[in-house]
Scaffold this active site. Structure first.
Site, PDB file in Angstrom:
ATOM      1  N   ARG A  57     -35.504  39.845  -3.042  1.00  0.00           N
ATOM      2  CA  ARG A  57     -34.341  39.890  -2.228  1.00  0.00           C
ATOM      3  C   ARG A  57     -34.608  40.054  -0.884  1.00  0.00           C
ATOM      4  NH1 ARG A  57     -30.069  41.644  -5.203  1.00  0.00           N
ATOM      5  NH2 ARG A  57     -28.679  41.156  -3.541  1.00  0.00           N
ATOM      6  N   PRO A  87     -22.464  42.828  -7.087  1.00  0.00           N
ATOM      7  CA  PRO A  87     -21.984  44.102  -6.837  1.00  0.00           C
ATOM      8  C   PRO A  87     -22.687  45.315  -7.214  1.00  0.00           C
ATOM      9  CG  PRO A  87     -20.372  42.860  -8.305  1.00  0.00           C
ATOM     10  CD  PRO A  87     -21.674  42.329  -8.280  1.00  0.00           C
ATOM     11  N   GLU A  88     -22.741  46.170  -6.191  1.00  0.00           N
ATOM     12  CA  GLU A  88     -23.532  47.392  -6.309  1.00  0.00           C
ATOM     13  C   GLU A  88     -22.924  48.585  -7.057  1.00  0.00           C
ATOM     14  OE1 GLU A  88     -26.299  48.880  -3.353  1.00  0.00           O
ATOM     15  OE2 GLU A  88     -26.082  46.868  -2.485  1.00  0.00           O
ATOM     16  N   ASN A 119     -29.195  45.925  -2.846  1.00  0.00           N
ATOM     17  CA  ASN A 119     -29.621  45.600  -1.923  1.00  0.00           C
ATOM     18  C   ASN A 119     -29.395  46.366  -0.391  1.00  0.00           C
ATOM     19  OD1 ASN A 119     -32.131  44.135  -0.675  1.00  0.00           O
ATOM     20  ND2 ASN A 119     -30.816  42.503  -0.249  1.00  0.00           N
ATOM     21  N   LYS A 170     -24.442  48.811 -13.137  1.00  0.00           N
ATOM     22  CA  LYS A 170     -24.027  47.809 -12.825  1.00  0.00           C
ATOM     23  C   LYS A 170     -23.495  47.284 -14.112  1.00  0.00           C
ATOM     24  CE  LYS A 170     -26.925  46.512  -8.932  1.00  0.00           C
ATOM     25  NZ  LYS A 170     -27.480  45.392  -8.244  1.00  0.00           N
TER      26      LYS A 170
END
Length: 267
Positions: A255, A2-3, A159, A52
């Site tokens: 990523r 999760p961002e 990302n 986060k």
């Protein structure tokens, strides 16, 4: 993973559910039973997030959580626990079940502050100092596309926001930090401060400007399990919504990176 907007939204939901109450705290899985017993029935004063990282406040103890790649926190009316539930926080009306976290530990305020001091500034926090991130960026020869994902440089950006903010500012993701212009960094920061609160509010990431929405362009809405209208994220080989050239992809900092070679030329 999760961002940051997801964690801030979760903190708001947990605060609404439990602040000012004495919830029952348990560990159906059993792995957190000893620590859960310490805060069980204590006054909860709310939850906060930084990047986060998420924590709930129980008097002199803080429940510090990092969801990691597979962690989930679900909030629903109480029902028998299903699956490997590390922690359950429950009132008569609601139960918050945590499963699969990367980190779940009790900390004192001093211990948590020491942990958070290792993080870069979070665009979602009013106490964030963007100059702290800039000082780290301008001394680095790593690509800005990698630096934005480094939580010790900038906190909470993942990302999706990495790809989208660089596209919106037309910045090449491969430009080294020590070659990035100061005004370009300020534009990145200001855009994140604009975009990420919308993600908290809507609980999804939308980054396209009004003129590039499906309605404005006469195109079908994006269909993706991540949701939201975006310019380049997970749109590899599809036409750029601005110039029509194909969106590119490669692996950067472990990523998938997405960008438009025609639109993103600024340094």
């Amino acid at each position: 993973m999760p961002e940051g907007h997801t964690l801030h939204r979760l903190a708001l939901d947990l605060t609404d559910a439990f602040a000012g109450t004495h919830p029952r705290v348990s560990s159906p899985q059993g792995r957190f039973a000893e620590s859960a017993a310490i805060i069980d029935g204590r006054l909860c004063t709310g939850a906060q997030a930084n990047g986060k990282h998420l924590w709930l406040e129980f008097e002199d103890q803080l429940l510090h959580i990092h969801l990691g790649l597979i962690g989930k926190f679900s909030l629903a009316p109480p029902a028998p626990p299903r699956g490997e539930i590390r922690v359950r926080i429950a009132s008569p009306e609601l139960a918050a079940d945590l499963s699969g976290p990367q980190l779940c530990v009790l900390r004192t305020d001093a211990e948590l502050r020491a942990q958070l001091a290792k993080l870069g500034p979070d665009p979602l926090r009013p106490d964030a100092d963007p100059d702290l991130a800039w000082q780290r960026i301008r001394r680095s020869n790593r690509p800005i596309g990698a630096l934005l994902m480094d939580q010790s440089v900038l906190s909470g950006v993942g990302n999706v926001y990495r790809a989208e903010v660089l596209f919106r500012q037309r910045i090449r993701p491969h430009i080294e930090g020590n070659r990035l212009k100061r005004k370009s960094w300020q534009a990145i920061w200001d855009d994140l401060v604009w975009l990420m609160p919308q993600g908290v509010r809507d609980n999804r990431i939308d980054t396209v400007r009004d003129e590039h929405t499906p309605e404005a362009m006469g195109r079908p809405p994006r269909v993706d399990d991540h949701g939201g209208e975006v310019y380049v994220y997970r749109r590899s080989q599809q036409p750029c919504l601005v110039c029509g050239s194909r969106v590119r992809t490669e692996v950067l900092a472990g990523r998938n990176l997405f960008w438009c070679g025609r639109c993103q030329r600024r340094s």
